[in-house]
Scaffold this active site. Structure first.
Site, mmCIF file in Angstrom:
data_model
loop_
_atom_site.group_PDB
_atom_site.id
_atom_site.type_symbol
_atom_site.label_atom_id
_atom_site.label_comp_id
_atom_site.label_asym_id
_atom_site.label_seq_id
_atom_site.Cartn_x
_atom_site.Cartn_y
_atom_site.Cartn_z
ATOM 1 N N ASN A 13 0.855 -1.186 0.000
ATOM 2 C CA ASN A 13 0.000 0.000 0.000
ATOM 3 C C ASN A 13 0.893 1.238 0.000
ATOM 4 O O ASN A 13 1.489 1.583 1.012
ATOM 5 C CB ASN A 13 -0.884 -0.047 1.259
ATOM 6 C CG ASN A 13 -1.690 1.216 1.451
ATOM 7 O OD1 ASN A 13 -1.770 2.069 0.568
ATOM 8 N ND2 ASN A 13 -2.304 1.355 2.630
ATOM 9 N N TRP A 14 0.973 1.888 -1.167
ATOM 10 C CA TRP A 14 1.872 3.042 -1.300
ATOM 11 C C TRP A 14 1.298 4.290 -0.641
ATOM 12 O O TRP A 14 1.961 5.310 -0.557
ATOM 13 C CB TRP A 14 2.162 3.328 -2.784
ATOM 14 C CG TRP A 14 2.902 2.227 -3.491
ATOM 15 C CD1 TRP A 14 3.299 1.014 -2.965
ATOM 16 C CD2 TRP A 14 3.353 2.223 -4.851
ATOM 17 N NE1 TRP A 14 3.952 0.275 -3.923
ATOM 18 C CE2 TRP A 14 3.999 0.986 -5.093
ATOM 19 C CE3 TRP A 14 3.260 3.148 -5.896
ATOM 20 C CZ2 TRP A 14 4.553 0.657 -6.335
ATOM 21 C CZ3 TRP A 14 3.819 2.820 -7.131
ATOM 22 C CH2 TRP A 14 4.461 1.598 -7.346
ATOM 23 N N LYS A 15 0.050 4.242 -0.215
ATOM 24 C CA LYS A 15 -0.613 5.410 0.396
ATOM 25 C C LYS A 15 -0.447 6.633 -0.514
ATOM 26 O O LYS A 15 -0.418 6.489 -1.722
ATOM 27 C CB LYS A 15 -0.094 5.644 1.817
ATOM 28 C CG LYS A 15 -0.176 4.360 2.666
ATOM 29 C CD LYS A 15 -0.017 4.594 4.123
ATOM 30 C CE LYS A 15 -0.100 3.241 4.847
ATOM 31 N NZ LYS A 15 -0.044 3.383 6.281
ATOM 32 N N HIS A 98 -9.665 1.125 5.311
ATOM 33 C CA HIS A 98 -8.352 1.345 5.934
ATOM 34 C C HIS A 98 -8.519 2.289 7.127
ATOM 35 O O HIS A 98 -9.316 3.231 7.074
ATOM 36 C CB HIS A 98 -7.363 1.930 4.925
ATOM 37 C CG HIS A 98 -5.959 1.915 5.435
ATOM 38 N ND1 HIS A 98 -5.500 2.842 6.339
ATOM 39 C CD2 HIS A 98 -4.939 1.060 5.220
ATOM 40 C CE1 HIS A 98 -4.238 2.558 6.644
ATOM 41 N NE2 HIS A 98 -3.872 1.481 5.973
ATOM 42 N N GLU A 100 -6.811 4.673 8.215
ATOM 43 C CA GLU A 100 -6.588 6.097 7.961
ATOM 44 C C GLU A 100 -7.854 6.754 7.412
ATOM 45 O O GLU A 100 -8.126 7.921 7.670
ATOM 46 C CB GLU A 100 -5.400 6.272 6.999
ATOM 47 C CG GLU A 100 -4.084 6.014 7.732
ATOM 48 C CD GLU A 100 -2.967 5.486 6.851
ATOM 49 O OE1 GLU A 100 -3.077 5.552 5.614
ATOM 50 O OE2 GLU A 100 -1.970 4.998 7.422
ATOM 51 N N GLU A 170 -5.321 -5.085 10.955
ATOM 52 C CA GLU A 170 -4.352 -4.006 11.132
ATOM 53 C C GLU A 170 -4.675 -3.235 12.411
ATOM 54 O O GLU A 170 -5.502 -2.310 12.378
ATOM 55 C CB GLU A 170 -4.402 -3.041 9.939
ATOM 56 C CG GLU A 170 -4.021 -3.659 8.617
ATOM 57 C CD GLU A 170 -3.446 -2.619 7.663
ATOM 58 O OE1 GLU A 170 -2.364 -2.877 7.133
ATOM 59 O OE2 GLU A 170 -4.060 -1.564 7.478
ATOM 60 N N GLY A 176 2.308 2.317 10.809
ATOM 61 C CA GLY A 176 3.238 3.434 10.619
ATOM 62 C C GLY A 176 3.981 3.844 11.872
ATOM 63 O O GLY A 176 4.584 4.915 11.913
ATOM 64 N N SER A 216 3.359 -1.988 10.474
ATOM 65 C CA SER A 216 4.812 -1.985 10.699
ATOM 66 C C SER A 216 5.503 -3.294 10.307
ATOM 67 O O SER A 216 6.476 -3.695 10.943
ATOM 68 C CB SER A 216 5.128 -1.609 12.160
ATOM 69 O OG SER A 216 4.680 -0.295 12.438
ATOM 70 N N GLY A 237 2.799 -1.137 4.378
ATOM 71 C CA GLY A 237 2.762 0.274 4.036
ATOM 72 C C GLY A 237 4.159 0.791 3.752
ATOM 73 O O GLY A 237 4.698 0.620 2.656
ATOM 74 N N GLY A 238 4.781 1.394 4.761
ATOM 75 C CA GLY A 238 6.091 2.036 4.591
ATOM 76 C C GLY A 238 7.114 1.185 3.850
ATOM 77 O O GLY A 238 7.769 1.658 2.907
HETATM 78 P P1 PGA Z 1 2.702 0.343 7.717
HETATM 79 O O1 PGA Z 1 1.246 0.517 7.105
HETATM 80 O O2 PGA Z 1 3.292 -0.928 7.124
HETATM 81 O O3 PGA Z 1 3.468 1.576 7.259
HETATM 82 O O4 PGA Z 1 2.566 0.257 9.195
HETATM 83 C C1 PGA Z 1 0.398 -0.582 6.930
HETATM 84 C C2 PGA Z 1 -0.910 -0.140 6.312
HETATM 85 O O5 PGA Z 1 -1.359 0.967 6.604
HETATM 86 O O6 PGA Z 1 -1.526 -0.877 5.522
#
Ligand code: PGA
Length: 269
Positions: A13-15, A98, A100, A170, A176, A216, A237-238
């Protein structure tokens, strides 16, 4: 219990990251490194504007595309939204719910349910994100929170649609933050989710549905999650923007998939 047909899914997930040039470069490098890796399905989930060019870069490879969100309806006067119907020609997956979006953009359980329906009716596979806040974990209501999210999101889902569904556990406090859940907690919640699916849809579908862990995940900690009996891959994510780390996570998942799931080829669902 592991089922041979459950192919682990590692989704990046590149956000809201990358420029156009970076997105094309990443897609090209991931294709070079990861095309044809057995035992795992690998999905890249770029921002909306890069979906079509990234799809062109990945065309003919085993890598597939996902979107980060979709609208609740298929078309209409909804300025700024992108519908599942528009995404369907390019994507296999779409993330819904998600954290966020739930917590920063006010997405309700009802909206998540409508987006999940939109994904399903347009032939996409939803990656439904569920997970508790830190205070919910501290209050001992992590499972109740996840159960509420499942109940709302899957209320109108038919049994024959469950096979296409991916559920990503999650925990919000792990996203993050560099502070992942422990593998024990991830396994316990993945098991809880699978048992919930079993109670609602029966044992065969509970065995078939894929449950990812996200929060993470990086190249150092991935293996511990990927080897859990009820975890079928990771939502990253990251680390999905880091070529070395993401490639390593996908390769690890492939090894696990080949050795423990008995999977040799990418699922063609
Ligand atoms: P993260 O994000 O790996 O940066 O913690 C995961 C996600 O939001 O899907």
């Amino acid at each position: 219990m592991r089922q041979a047909r459950r192919v682990p899914l590692v989704a990046g997930n590149w956000k809201m990251h990358t420029t156009y040039e970076e997105a094309l470069r990443l897609a090209g490098v991931f294709r070079e490194r990861l095309d044809g890796v057995d035992g795992v399905e690998c999905a890249l989930i770029p921002p909306f504007p890069w979906i079509v060019p990234v799809a062109e870069r990945l065309s003919g490879s085993t890598l597939v595309l996902g979107a980060q969100n979709c609208a609740t309806i298929d078309e209409g006067a909804l300025t700024g939204e992108v519908s599942a119907r528009m995404l369907a020609p390019f994507c296999r997956y779409v993330i819904v719910g998600h954290s966020e979006r739930r917590h920063q953009l006010g997405e309700s359980d009802e909206m998540v349910a409508a987006k999940l329906q939109a994904a399903l009716r347009n032939g996409l596979a939803p990656i439904l994100c569920v997970g508790e806040l830190l205070e919910e974990r501290d209050q001992g209501i992590a499972e109740a929170t996840v159960e509420r999210q499942l109940l709302h999101a899957l209320r109108n889902v038919q049994a024959d649609q469950v096979r296409r569904l991916v559920i990503a556990y999650e925990p919000v406090w792990a996203i993050g933050t560099g502070r992942p859940a422990t593998p024990e907690d991830a396994q316990a919640m993945a098991r809880f989710i699978r048992q919930w699916v079993e109670a609602r849809f029966g044992a065969a579908l509970a065995d078939a549905v894929r449950v990812q862990y996200g929060g993470s995940v990086n190249a150092r900690n991935a293996e511990a999650f990927l080897r859990l009996p009820d975890v079928d891959g990771a939502l990253v994510g990251g680390a999905s923007l880091d070529v070395e780390q993401f490639s390593q996570i996908v390769r690890l998942a492939g090894e696990v998939g080949r050795s423990e799931h008995g999977v040799t080829a990418v699922d063609s669902r």
